[in-house]
Enzyme design. Structure first.
Site, PDB file in Angstrom:
ATOM      1  N   VAL A   1     -22.958  24.483  56.774  1.00  0.00           N
ATOM      2  CA  VAL A   1     -24.332  24.992  56.679  1.00  0.00           C
ATOM      3  C   VAL A   1     -24.338  26.521  56.731  1.00  0.00           C
ATOM      4  CG1 VAL A   1     -26.577  25.085  57.838  1.00  0.00           C
ATOM      5  CG2 VAL A   1     -25.382  22.896  57.622  1.00  0.00           C
TER       6      VAL A   1
ATOM      7  N   SER B   1     -31.240  17.957  63.181  1.00  0.00           N
ATOM      8  CA  SER B   1     -30.764  16.881  62.316  1.00  0.00           C
ATOM      9  C   SER B   1     -31.730  15.710  62.409  1.00  0.00           C
ATOM     10  CB  SER B   1     -29.375  16.468  62.809  1.00  0.00           C
ATOM     11  OG  SER B   1     -29.199  15.081  62.724  1.00  0.00           O
ATOM     12  N   SER B   2     -31.712  14.855  61.396  1.00  0.00           N
ATOM     13  CA  SER B   2     -32.640  13.715  61.389  1.00  0.00           C
ATOM     14  C   SER B   2     -32.288  12.682  62.461  1.00  0.00           C
ATOM     15  CB  SER B   2     -32.664  13.058  60.009  1.00  0.00           C
ATOM     16  OG  SER B   2     -31.387  12.630  59.645  1.00  0.00           O
ATOM     17  N   CYS B   3     -31.137  12.828  63.116  1.00  0.00           N
ATOM     18  CA  CYS B   3     -30.789  11.863  64.173  1.00  0.00           C
ATOM     19  C   CYS B   3     -31.584  12.105  65.460  1.00  0.00           C
ATOM     20  CB  CYS B   3     -29.300  11.872  64.454  1.00  0.00           C
ATOM     21  SG  CYS B   3     -28.787  13.325  65.344  1.00  0.00           S
TER      22      CYS B   3
ATOM     23  N   TYR C   1     -25.746  14.106  70.870  1.00  0.00           N
ATOM     24  CA  TYR C   1     -26.055  15.150  69.891  1.00  0.00           C
ATOM     25  C   TYR C   1     -27.575  15.286  69.736  1.00  0.00           C
ATOM     26  CZ  TYR C   1     -25.968  17.570  65.354  1.00  0.00           C
ATOM     27  OH  TYR C   1     -26.139  18.467  64.334  1.00  0.00           O
TER      28      TYR C   1
ATOM     29  N   LYS D   1     -30.089  18.505  70.442  1.00  0.00           N
ATOM     30  CA  LYS D   1     -30.928  19.084  69.383  1.00  0.00           C
ATOM     31  C   LYS D   1     -32.419  19.044  69.767  1.00  0.00           C
ATOM     32  CE  LYS D   1     -27.847  20.452  66.484  1.00  0.00           C
ATOM     33  NZ  LYS D   1     -27.740  21.892  66.202  1.00  0.00           N
TER      34      LYS D   1
ATOM     35  N   PRO E   1     -32.848  18.858  58.918  1.00  0.00           N
ATOM     36  CA  PRO E   1     -32.396  18.320  57.632  1.00  0.00           C
ATOM     37  C   PRO E   1     -31.948  16.856  57.715  1.00  0.00           C
ATOM     38  CG  PRO E   1     -30.713  19.750  58.569  1.00  0.00           C
ATOM     39  CD  PRO E   1     -31.871  19.746  59.531  1.00  0.00           C
TER      40      PRO E   1
ATOM     41  N   LEU F   1     -26.275  15.811  55.221  1.00  0.00           N
ATOM     42  CA  LEU F   1     -25.895  16.881  54.296  1.00  0.00           C
ATOM     43  C   LEU F   1     -24.483  16.690  53.757  1.00  0.00           C
ATOM     44  CD1 LEU F   1     -27.103  19.799  56.578  1.00  0.00           C
ATOM     45  CD2 LEU F   1     -28.282  18.960  54.530  1.00  0.00           C
TER      46      LEU F   1
ATOM     47  N   HIS G   1     -18.290  12.965  58.189  1.00  0.00           N
ATOM     48  CA  HIS G   1     -19.444  12.164  57.771  1.00  0.00           C
ATOM     49  C   HIS G   1     -19.037  11.311  56.569  1.00  0.00           C
ATOM     50  CE1 HIS G   1     -21.789  15.180  60.124  1.00  0.00           C
ATOM     51  NE2 HIS G   1     -22.441  14.085  60.440  1.00  0.00           N
TER      52      HIS G   1
ATOM     53  N   TRP H   1     -16.792   1.759  55.993  1.00  0.00           N
ATOM     54  CA  TRP H   1     -17.171   1.318  57.343  1.00  0.00           C
ATOM     55  C   TRP H   1     -18.539   0.621  57.359  1.00  0.00           C
ATOM     56  CZ3 TRP H   1     -16.136   6.379  60.634  1.00  0.00           C
ATOM     57  CH2 TRP H   1     -14.759   6.631  60.638  1.00  0.00           C
TER      58      TRP H   1
ATOM     59  N   ARG I   1     -29.445   5.854  53.797  1.00  0.00           N
ATOM     60  CA  ARG I   1     -29.375   7.270  54.175  1.00  0.00           C
ATOM     61  C   ARG I   1     -29.925   8.137  53.054  1.00  0.00           C
ATOM     62  NH1 ARG I   1     -28.395   5.176  58.286  1.00  0.00           N
ATOM     63  NH2 ARG I   1     -26.749   5.561  59.824  1.00  0.00           N
TER      64      ARG I   1
ATOM     65  N   ASP J   1     -22.656   0.645  62.170  1.00  0.00           N
ATOM     66  CA  ASP J   1     -23.586   0.994  61.092  1.00  0.00           C
ATOM     67  C   ASP J   1     -24.440   2.205  61.453  1.00  0.00           C
ATOM     68  OD1 ASP J   1     -23.110  -0.766  59.040  1.00  0.00           O
ATOM     69  OD2 ASP J   1     -24.658  -2.211  59.631  1.00  0.00           O
TER      70      ASP J   1
HETATM   71  P1  GDP Z   1     -24.807   8.977  60.505  1.00  0.00           P
HETATM   72  O1  GDP Z   1     -25.843   9.175  59.454  1.00  0.00           O
HETATM   73  O2  GDP Z   1     -25.050   9.770  61.734  1.00  0.00           O
HETATM   74  O3  GDP Z   1     -24.610   7.518  60.807  1.00  0.00           O
HETATM   75  O4  GDP Z   1     -23.454   9.612  59.957  1.00  0.00           O
HETATM   76  P2  GDP Z   1     -22.204   9.196  59.039  1.00  0.00           P
HETATM   77  O5  GDP Z   1     -22.256  10.040  57.818  1.00  0.00           O
HETATM   78  O6  GDP Z   1     -20.969   9.307  59.871  1.00  0.00           O
HETATM   79  O7  GDP Z   1     -22.365   7.661  58.650  1.00  0.00           O
HETATM   80  C1  GDP Z   1     -23.359   7.187  57.770  1.00  0.00           C
HETATM   81  C2  GDP Z   1     -23.123   5.716  57.458  1.00  0.00           C
HETATM   82  O8  GDP Z   1     -21.989   5.603  56.600  1.00  0.00           O
HETATM   83  C3  GDP Z   1     -22.849   4.830  58.677  1.00  0.00           C
HETATM   84  O9  GDP Z   1     -23.518   3.596  58.493  1.00  0.00           O
HETATM   85  C4  GDP Z   1     -21.328   4.616  58.588  1.00  0.00           C
HETATM   86  O10 GDP Z   1     -20.896   3.413  59.191  1.00  0.00           O
HETATM   87  C5  GDP Z   1     -21.141   4.579  57.070  1.00  0.00           C
HETATM   88  N1  GDP Z   1     -19.752   4.814  56.631  1.00  0.00           N
HETATM   89  C6  GDP Z   1     -19.083   4.046  55.744  1.00  0.00           C
HETATM   90  N2  GDP Z   1     -17.822   4.482  55.579  1.00  0.00           N
HETATM   91  C7  GDP Z   1     -17.689   5.591  56.364  1.00  0.00           C
HETATM   92  C8  GDP Z   1     -16.616   6.484  56.603  1.00  0.00           C
HETATM   93  O11 GDP Z   1     -15.497   6.344  56.078  1.00  0.00           O
HETATM   94  N3  GDP Z   1     -16.855   7.530  57.459  1.00  0.00           N
HETATM   95  C9  GDP Z   1     -18.093   7.692  58.054  1.00  0.00           C
HETATM   96  N4  GDP Z   1     -18.264   8.744  58.867  1.00  0.00           N
HETATM   97  N5  GDP Z   1     -19.120   6.837  57.858  1.00  0.00           N
HETATM   98  C10 GDP Z   1     -18.925   5.807  57.019  1.00  0.00           C
END
Ligand code: GDP
Length: 311
Positions: A17, A109-111, A138, A142, A165, A168, A181, A204, A211, A271
C-alpha cells in the site's frame, strides 16, 4: 489542500500500500517525501517515533505501516498482530498530534466489520456484532486506530481521517505461501504448477467464501482523493463493489497463469468470513470510483511478477 512543497510522510513505504501511495504522489508532482524503512525507524518504538516527528515535522502523514498477512498468519501470530499494530498506529497518531501534522490518513481493512453483517457492508455497521475469530486481533487494533483518530479530532481538533479498503492485491505483495493473502498465494501456486507440470493446485477452504478485490493503485488513488476531500470523523469504505467466490477467483487465476490442470479444495484450512462486500456508496457519492478491473489487474500483476521470479 496538499501543496507540492509540503513534507509528506508515507509510513510503510516499502509495503504494497505504501509503495503504491508513493508512486501516486510522485506521479502527481509531490516530491518532498519523507520515507523511512522499518530498519531505519521501528514505528513500534515510542522514543524513536517521538524523536523522528520532533525533528522532521511532516505536514501530512499517510499511515500505511502495519503488520499484515493472510488468514493463517492472522490466526497464528495473534499477539504480534495486536501488539505491533497498536504500537505503530498509536505512535503515529499521537506524535502527529504533538507535532501539528495538518492531516493524517489512517488505513484499516474490511475485516473490522462483524463476521455476520448485512451485505453490502455500510460504514455504520462497525461494532454491531462479533468479529471473525481468525483475524480478530488485527481487527481490534484497526478499530482502535479509527477510534483514536476520532478521539484526537474531537478532543484536539486534529484533521485525522480513516479509510477501510476491501481485500487488496498489486505490486510488492507478499508471495510467501504461509503468510500471504489469497491472490499472491494462488498466482504463485498456479504459476509453479504450470512450470513444473503438476496436475493439480490446492486451494484452501471450501472455495465458497465471497471476497471483493481491488488493485492497490486504485486504493492509492482513493487515499489521495480522501486526503484532499474528506474532513470528517468516522471513515470511508473503499472498494470495487464487485465480489466473486474463491472458487471463481481460482478459475480466473488458472486462466491468467495458463494452468490447465485440476483445482482441489483443502477443507482443513479455514474459510474465514463467508462474505464481505463493502457498500461504497459514500465514496462514490463524493465522486470517486475504481478504474482497474480484476482481470486486467491480475494480468499485469502476474506479468510483472512471473518475469521477476525464478522457481
Ligand atoms: P481474508 O479475506 O482475511 O480471509 O484473507 P485471505 O486473502 O488470506 O483469504 C481469503 C480466502 O481465500 C479465505 O477463504 C481463504 O481460505 C481462501 N484461500 C484459498 N486458498 C488460499 C491460499 O492459498 N492462501 C490464502 N491466504 N487464502 C486462501
Amino acid at each position: 489542500m496538499m501543496q507540492p512543497q509540503d513534507k509528506i510522510y508515507v509510513a510503510g513505504h516499502n509495503g504494497m500500500v505504501g509503495s503504491a501511495i508513493v508512486r501516486k504522489l510522485r506521479q502527481l508532482g509531490f516530491n518532498n517525501l519523507l520515507l523511512r524503512t522499518s530498519k531505519e525507524l521501528d514505528l513500534r518504538n515510542q522514543a524513536l517515533v517521538k524523536e523522528f516527528f520532533a525533528s522532521e515535522k511532516p505536514d501530512y502523514v499517510f499511515g500505511a505501516a502495519a503488520k499484515v498477512g493472510g488468514i493463517l498468519a492472522n490466526d497464528q501470530y495473534r499477539a504480534e498482530f495486536l501488539y505491533d499494530n497498536l504500537m505503530i498506529q498509536s505512535n503515529l497518531i499521537h506524535h502527529s498530534h504533538l507535532n501539528g501534522v495538518k492531516k493524517l490518513l489512517f488505513l484499516g481493512s474490511s475485516c473490522i466489520y462483524p463476521k455476520i453483517a448485512p451485505q453490502p457492508i455500510k460504514e455504520e455497521y462497525l461494532l454491531t456484532g462479533l468479529l471473525e475469530p481468525t483475524n480478530e486481533p488485527y481487527a481490534i487494533a484497526k478499530i482502535a486506530g479509527i477510534k483514536m483518530c476520532d478521539a484526537y479530532r474531537s478532543q484536539y481538533g486534529c484533521n485525522f481521517i480513516s479509510a477501510m479498503p476491501c481485500n487488496l492485491y498489486g505490486p510488492n505483495d507478499n508471495y510467501d505461501l504461509n503468510t500471504s493473502h489469497v491472490i499472491p498465494a494462488l498466482l504463485r501456486k498456479f504459476h509453479e504448477a504450470k512450470v513444473n507440470g503438476s496436475p493439480t493446485v490446492t486451494v484452501w477452504g471450501s472455495g465458497k467464501p465471497l471476497r471483493e478485490f481491488m488493485h492497490v493503485d486504485d486504493l492509492a488513488d482513493a487515499c489521495l482523493f480522501l486526503m484532499e476531500r474528506f474532513d470528517e470523523p468516522g471513515f470511508v469504505n473503499v472498494g470495487t463493489g464487485e465480489e466473486l467466490s474463491i472458487a471463481k477467483l481460482a478459475g480466473l487465476i488458472s486462466r491468467v497463469t495458463g494452468f490447465t490442470g485440476a483445482i482441489e479444495f483443502d477443507s482443513s484450512k479455514p474459510d474465514g468470513t463467508p462474505r464481505k462486500i463493502l457498500d461504497t456508496g459514500r465514496i462514490i457519492q463524493m465522486g470517486w470510483r475504481t478504474q482497474i478491473s480484476l482481470e486486467r489487474g491480475l494480468k499485469t500483476v502476474y506479468g510483472t511478477w512471473s518475469v521477476a521470479t525464478t522457481i
